[in-house]
Design an enzyme around this catalytic site. Structure first.
Site, PDB file in Angstrom:
ATOM      1  CB  VAL A   1      -1.368   9.968   6.459  1.00 17.35           C
ATOM      2  CG1 VAL A   1      -0.605   9.526   5.206  1.00 17.35           C
ATOM      3  CG2 VAL A   1      -0.485  10.855   7.333  1.00 17.35           C
ATOM      4  N   GLY A   2      -2.883  11.447   3.763  1.00 16.69           N
ATOM      5  CA  GLY A   2      -2.757  12.442   2.704  1.00 16.69           C
ATOM      6  C   GLY A   2      -1.819  12.060   1.568  1.00 16.69           C
ATOM      7  CE  LYS A   3      -0.786   6.008   1.574  1.00 14.74           C
ATOM      8  NZ  LYS A   3      -1.718   6.173   2.719  1.00 14.74           N
ATOM      9  CB  SER A   4      -4.359   9.877  -2.837  1.00 21.54           C
ATOM     10  OG  SER A   4      -4.198   8.470  -2.774  1.00 21.54           O
TER      11      SER A   4
ATOM     12  CG  HIS B   1      -1.772   1.203   1.360  1.00 19.31           C
ATOM     13  ND1 HIS B   1      -2.772   1.502   0.452  1.00 19.31           N
ATOM     14  CD2 HIS B   1      -1.783   2.208   2.280  1.00 19.31           C
ATOM     15  CE1 HIS B   1      -3.370   2.621   0.811  1.00 19.31           C
ATOM     16  NE2 HIS B   1      -2.778   3.066   1.920  1.00 19.31           N
TER      17      HIS B   1
ATOM     18  NE  ARG C   1      14.277  21.644  14.476  1.00 22.69           N
ATOM     19  CZ  ARG C   1      14.007  22.677  15.290  1.00 22.69           C
ATOM     20  NH1 ARG C   1      13.733  22.425  16.565  1.00 22.69           N
ATOM     21  NH2 ARG C   1      14.008  23.908  14.853  1.00 22.69           N
TER      22      ARG C   1
ATOM     23  CG  ASP D   1      -5.119   1.693  -2.940  1.00 25.87           C
ATOM     24  OD1 ASP D   1      -5.159   2.111  -1.768  1.00 25.87           O
ATOM     25  OD2 ASP D   1      -5.619   0.624  -3.301  1.00 25.87           O
TER      26      ASP D   1
ATOM     27  CD  GLU E   1     -10.220   5.872  -1.851  1.00 25.81           C
ATOM     28  OE1 GLU E   1     -10.927   6.110  -0.853  1.00 25.81           O
ATOM     29  OE2 GLU E   1      -9.481   4.876  -1.947  1.00 25.81           O
TER      30      GLU E   1
ATOM     31  CB  SER F   1      -5.758   4.339   5.469  1.00 26.52           C
ATOM     32  OG  SER F   1      -6.849   4.683   4.666  1.00 26.52           O
TER      33      SER F   1
END
Length: 323
Positions: free
Chosen positions: A167-170, A148, A253, A187, A212, A165
């Protein structure tokens, strides 16, 4: 394509013949090509076997016969050729390929029928054919896993984006595509180990170019942004792991230390990017791609800064195993 053991694949002869690059024709086959399997991603030129040397011989390899091998047989009698071909084909190799428009000897066809070994022919130069077949087999039979995630190309760097799922990948990937970069997979990412140092990612055929987006639904990046916004495959040069910002966690950092993720035994640079409202992830990932290219060229900004400040900080290396 069939899986033999976990992570190991073979292919059928029709996959090889159907590839127009090889210009192969069927001279003889004992069965449908789709029923004949190739289990080795290497080839053999059977010159030594024609001379009778079978030590270390691997009968699972494709046998490629060129003019040098056939010239060796020119001065042999019919019975000698029949014996030589019979001994080779009696080991049951998956296929024999005749290069450079070599005419199949009657004794070869006779032994092929006796031992049920397919014979193919091609006008291709032998050395070129060997390199093409090895490259084809290495790609098609490479160990692989499907995971995934999202794979995008950013400034020439193949970037595998991981994270839980939602978290903002797409959403990050669609922003990168909108900024001129290219999508490979969303996906599900199929990862192949094509060499000891190379991973290649692609999308499963049935979901290729689809994305998606929560609140919108399914979109097709190819039709939405054009063919220049997508790509079929890309090397995986770095892994970006997105995670919801944890105020109790200390994030890197400085960039002095080197972090890697081991995927199928190949180490890939690995960065963890915290996500919280207000962070422009697309810009951050663009910088990460350029930063990775800089490090490959031998420049590390953190070490340069420490040097200018007169400090000497030792770097450490951390390798995270792929779950």
């Amino acid at each position: 394509m069939l899986e033999t053991k976990p992570g190991e694949f073979n292919l059928t002869l029709n996959e090889l013949v159907d590839d127009f690059e090889f210009d192969l024709e069927v001279i003889y086959t004992p069965a449908e090509l789709s029923e004949i399997h190739v289990n080795s991603n290497d080839i053999n030129r059977p010159g030594l076997q024609f001379a009778g040397f079978y030590e270390y011989f691997d009968n699972t390899r494709i046998q490629i016969v060129g003019k040098a091998e056939m010239a060796f047989l020119d001065n042999r009698t019919v019975e000698e050729r029949r014996e030589i071909f019979g001994k080779l084909l009696g080991t049951k190799p998956p296929v024999v390929i005749l290069a450079r428009e070599i005419v199949a000897e009657p004794e070869l066809i006779e032994m092929a029928k006796l031992h049920a070994v397919p014979i193919l022919g091609t006008p291709e130069n032998t050395s070129v054919l060997v390199s093409k077949v090895i490259a084809f087999l290495n790609l098609r039979m490479a160990p692989r896993i499907t995971r995934h995630g999202v794979l995008v190309e950013v400034y020439g760097e193949g970037m595998l984006i991981l994270g839980d799922s939602g978290v903002g990948k797409s959403e990050t990937a669609i922003e990168l595509v909108k900024r001129g970069h290219r999508l490979i997979a969303d996906d599900a990412v199929e990862i192949r180990k094509t060499s000891n140092i190379t991973l290649v990612g692609s999308s499963p055929d049935n979901i290729r170019h689809f994305m998606e987006l929560r609140g919108i639904g399914i979109v097709n990046a190819r039709y939405l942004f054009g063919v220049g916004a997508v790509k079929l495959t890309e090397k995986i040069n770095m892994v970006i792991e997105l995670e919801v910002w944890n105020p109790e966690k200390t994030y890197d950092r400085m960039g002095i230390d080197n972090h890697y993720m081991a995927i199928l035994g190949v180490k890939v640079p690995h960065l963890t990017i915290p996500v919280k409202p207000g962070r422009n992830l697309a810009v951050i990932l663009e910088v990460a791609a350029m930063y990775n290219r800089q490090k490959k060229m031998g420049y590390n900004a953190a070490q340069d800064l420490m040097s200018q400040l007169g400090l000497n900080m030792e770097s450490s290396t951390t390798v995270t195993e792929w779950d």
